[in-house]
Write a protein that holds these residues in place. Structure first.
Motif, PDB file in Angstrom:
ATOM      1  N   GLU A   1       0.850  -1.193   0.000  1.00  0.00           N
ATOM      2  CA  GLU A   1       0.000   0.000   0.000  1.00  0.00           C
ATOM      3  C   GLU A   1       0.888   1.246   0.000  1.00  0.00           C
ATOM      4  OE1 GLU A   1      -3.109  -2.010   3.083  1.00  0.00           O
ATOM      5  OE2 GLU A   1      -3.140   0.200   2.960  1.00  0.00           O
TER       6      GLU A   1
ATOM      7  N   TRP B   1       2.070   3.135   3.418  1.00  0.00           N
ATOM      8  CA  TRP B   1       3.130   2.712   4.325  1.00  0.00           C
ATOM      9  C   TRP B   1       4.513   2.846   3.697  1.00  0.00           C
ATOM     10  CZ3 TRP B   1       0.744   3.390   8.450  1.00  0.00           C
ATOM     11  CH2 TRP B   1      -0.615   3.077   8.553  1.00  0.00           C
TER      12      TRP B   1
ATOM     13  N   ASP C   1       0.160   5.101  14.405  1.00  0.00           N
ATOM     14  CA  ASP C   1      -1.013   5.323  13.554  1.00  0.00           C
ATOM     15  C   ASP C   1      -2.196   4.441  13.968  1.00  0.00           C
ATOM     16  OD1 ASP C   1      -1.762   6.737  10.688  1.00  0.00           O
ATOM     17  OD2 ASP C   1      -2.834   4.895  11.020  1.00  0.00           O
TER      18      ASP C   1
ATOM     19  N   ASP D   1      -8.517  -3.502  11.966  1.00  0.00           N
ATOM     20  CA  ASP D   1      -7.832  -2.219  12.179  1.00  0.00           C
ATOM     21  C   ASP D   1      -8.708  -1.326  13.063  1.00  0.00           C
ATOM     22  OD1 ASP D   1      -6.704   0.445   9.876  1.00  0.00           O
ATOM     23  OD2 ASP D   1      -6.681   0.278  12.056  1.00  0.00           O
TER      24      ASP D   1
ATOM     25  N   TRP E   1      -9.239  -2.849   3.297  1.00  0.00           N
ATOM     26  CA  TRP E   1      -8.179  -1.989   2.784  1.00  0.00           C
ATOM     27  C   TRP E   1      -7.574  -2.565   1.486  1.00  0.00           C
ATOM     28  CZ3 TRP E   1      -9.141   2.319   4.769  1.00  0.00           C
ATOM     29  CH2 TRP E   1      -9.242   2.562   6.146  1.00  0.00           C
TER      30      TRP E   1
ATOM     31  N   ASN F   1     -10.447   5.185   2.285  1.00  0.00           N
ATOM     32  CA  ASN F   1      -9.117   5.746   2.007  1.00  0.00           C
ATOM     33  C   ASN F   1      -8.907   5.841   0.499  1.00  0.00           C
ATOM     34  OD1 ASN F   1      -8.489   3.145   1.184  1.00  0.00           O
ATOM     35  ND2 ASN F   1      -6.514   3.117   2.243  1.00  0.00           N
TER      36      ASN F   1
ATOM     37  N   GLN G   1      -8.741   9.285   1.665  1.00  0.00           N
ATOM     38  CA  GLN G   1      -7.862   9.556   2.804  1.00  0.00           C
ATOM     39  C   GLN G   1      -6.428   9.194   2.436  1.00  0.00           C
ATOM     40  OE1 GLN G   1      -7.150   7.962   7.413  1.00  0.00           O
ATOM     41  NE2 GLN G   1      -8.739   7.034   6.182  1.00  0.00           N
ATOM     42  N   ASP G   2      -5.469   9.970   2.900  1.00  0.00           N
ATOM     43  CA  ASP G   2      -4.052   9.705   2.762  1.00  0.00           C
ATOM     44  C   ASP G   2      -3.333  10.541   1.703  1.00  0.00           C
ATOM     45  OD1 ASP G   2      -4.403   6.149   3.320  1.00  0.00           O
ATOM     46  OD2 ASP G   2      -3.981   7.745   4.739  1.00  0.00           O
TER      47      ASP G   2
ATOM     48  N   LYS H   1      -3.127  13.515   5.722  1.00  0.00           N
ATOM     49  CA  LYS H   1      -2.492  13.241   7.024  1.00  0.00           C
ATOM     50  C   LYS H   1      -1.009  13.418   6.787  1.00  0.00           C
ATOM     51  CE  LYS H   1      -4.206   9.079   7.994  1.00  0.00           C
ATOM     52  NZ  LYS H   1      -4.846   7.987   8.770  1.00  0.00           N
TER      53      LYS H   1
HETATM   54  C1  GAL Z   1      -5.321   2.979   8.355  1.00  0.00           C
HETATM   55  C2  GAL Z   1      -4.546   4.241   8.140  1.00  0.00           C
HETATM   56  C3  GAL Z   1      -4.951   4.851   6.843  1.00  0.00           C
HETATM   57  C4  GAL Z   1      -5.079   3.864   5.708  1.00  0.00           C
HETATM   58  C5  GAL Z   1      -5.316   2.456   6.085  1.00  0.00           C
HETATM   59  C6  GAL Z   1      -4.914   1.438   5.062  1.00  0.00           C
HETATM   60  O1  GAL Z   1      -5.098   2.461   9.586  1.00  0.00           O
HETATM   61  O2  GAL Z   1      -4.756   5.155   9.186  1.00  0.00           O
HETATM   62  O3  GAL Z   1      -4.118   5.949   6.570  1.00  0.00           O
HETATM   63  O4  GAL Z   1      -4.367   4.066   4.673  1.00  0.00           O
HETATM   64  O5  GAL Z   1      -4.919   2.080   7.348  1.00  0.00           O
HETATM   65  O6  GAL Z   1      -3.710   0.910   5.271  1.00  0.00           O
END
Ligand code: GAL
Length: 337
Positions: A12, A15, A88, A136, A192, A222, A247-248, A268
């Motif tokens: 991903e 990361w 995170d 998560d 995810w 995201n 997101q991201d 972020k």
């Molecule tokens: C979350 C993280 C996000 C996102 C997601 C997928 O925990 O806060 O930024 O990308 O995981 O890995």
């Protein structure tokens, strides 16, 4: 070895971004640091932590693949007197976590939902909900934030949920329990995963009637999943227009936003999270108490935490938020105004 860093997966962009920012931030320090990836496996994660323990680390910075399953790795580190910083994502249901650095994940969900509310006109707007991985803890915080803002607008008829019978059953309840959220997330999770997100969106569109489409509103958790879901909706002839969240601020999604294929993302600034994690590690290595701004209950203890705010980015402030801030270069994109 002073500090060990364990990240969830290299598959991903998020990361890989953190790895890059850690390397940038660590290049001027004299601390010895190693970064390892868990490739989406809790077993690999435990292996990584055991390897770092064997190398004599004093501080472990870890973003868990699965919050519950990571408790074993944290407990193994704690047994060796190693300080554990959850990064995170929160490690849950163990007292082996000393600190937590994170973004305001509830604010992420609230910002995504508010963007949909601001774009909606009249009543009866079709709403499609998607969520992160139930393993998560952040996925629950994102959804809680989104529900805080969406639920009143579902109850007053502005939005009509089209893809979750569990959410429809709970639509008049402003505050959901963890179990109630788990029931909804079970129906709308993307894990995810890009392909799972695409498949779920396509299944929802196949099941939906023509009148459930038209101008639709999509809560995507995201950027990776947002692009997959947006592509599926864009390919459906009965979808006239869509507003989709993200997101991201992944580069590919920033380009989608510039091209009008994704509506927004929640930026972020990973540079801040990395800086906070390294500052905490340095304090701990020097026997000092790190600075924190609050606590998060992880189901067992209240973990001291340092939290960072988030920024909404759409077509109108891409340059200001992501280029002028030095996060990305204008040359990374085409069509930037
Ligand atoms: C979350 C993280 C996000 C996102 C997601 C997928 O925990 O806060 O930024 O990308 O995981 O890995």
């Amino acid at each position: 070895m002073d500090v060990g860093i364990v990240l969830p997966t290299k598959d991903e962009p998020r990361w890989v971004q953190d790895e890059t920012r850690f390397k940038e931030a660590l290049k001027d320090t004299d601390y010895s640091v190693e970064i390892l990836f868990s490739q989406g496996s809790s077993a690999k994660e435990k292996e990584n932590v055991d390897a770092l323990i064997a190398k004599g680390i004093k501080v472990l910075i870890i973003c868990p693949h699965d919050g519950n399953a990571a408790a074993a790795a944290a407990e193994a580190a704690k047994k060796e007197g190693i300080k554990v910083i959850s990064y995170d994502r929160l490690i849950t249901n163990t007292d082996a976590v000393d600190y937590y650095v994170t973004f305001d994940s509830i604010a992420v969900g609230e910002a995504q939902a508010q963007y949909l509310v601001d774009k909606a006109k009249g009543k009866g707007n079709p709403l499609y909900l998607y969520a992160g991985a139930a393993s998560d803890n952040n996925a629950f915080l994102f959804f809680e934030g989104a529900w805080n803002v969406l639920q009143p607008k579902i109850a007053d008829g502005t939005f009509v949920i089209k893809n979750s019978s569990e959410a429809v059953a709970l639509q008049n309840k402003p505050k959901l329990t963890r179990d109630e959220m788990a029931r909804i997330i079970g129906q709308i999770t993307t894990n995810w995963d890009f392909n799972e997100a695409k498949r779920r969106a396509e299944d929802n569109l196949t099941a939906a009637k023509k009148e459930d489409k038209g101008n639709v509103f999509i809560l995507a958790p995201n950027d990776g999943t947002a692009r997959a879901i947006a592509d599926a909706f864009a390919a459906d002839k009965d979808v006239t227009s869509y507003v989709v969240t993200g997101q991201d601020a992944e580069k590919a999604s920033v380009q989608y936003i510039i091209d009008g294929k994704q509506s927004m993302t929640v930026f972020k600034d990973v540079r801040t999270l990395v800086k906070d994690a390294i500052a905490m590690a340095k304090d701990l290595l020097q026997g000092k108490e790190p600075e924190t701004t609050g606590t998060y209950n992880n189901g067992k203890i209240d973990v001291k935490a340092k939290q960072t705010e988030v920024i909404v980015v759409d077509k109108n402030n891409v340059k200001e938020a992501l280029i002028d801030s030095g996060y990305y270069n204008a040359s990374d994109f085409t069509g930037i105004q």
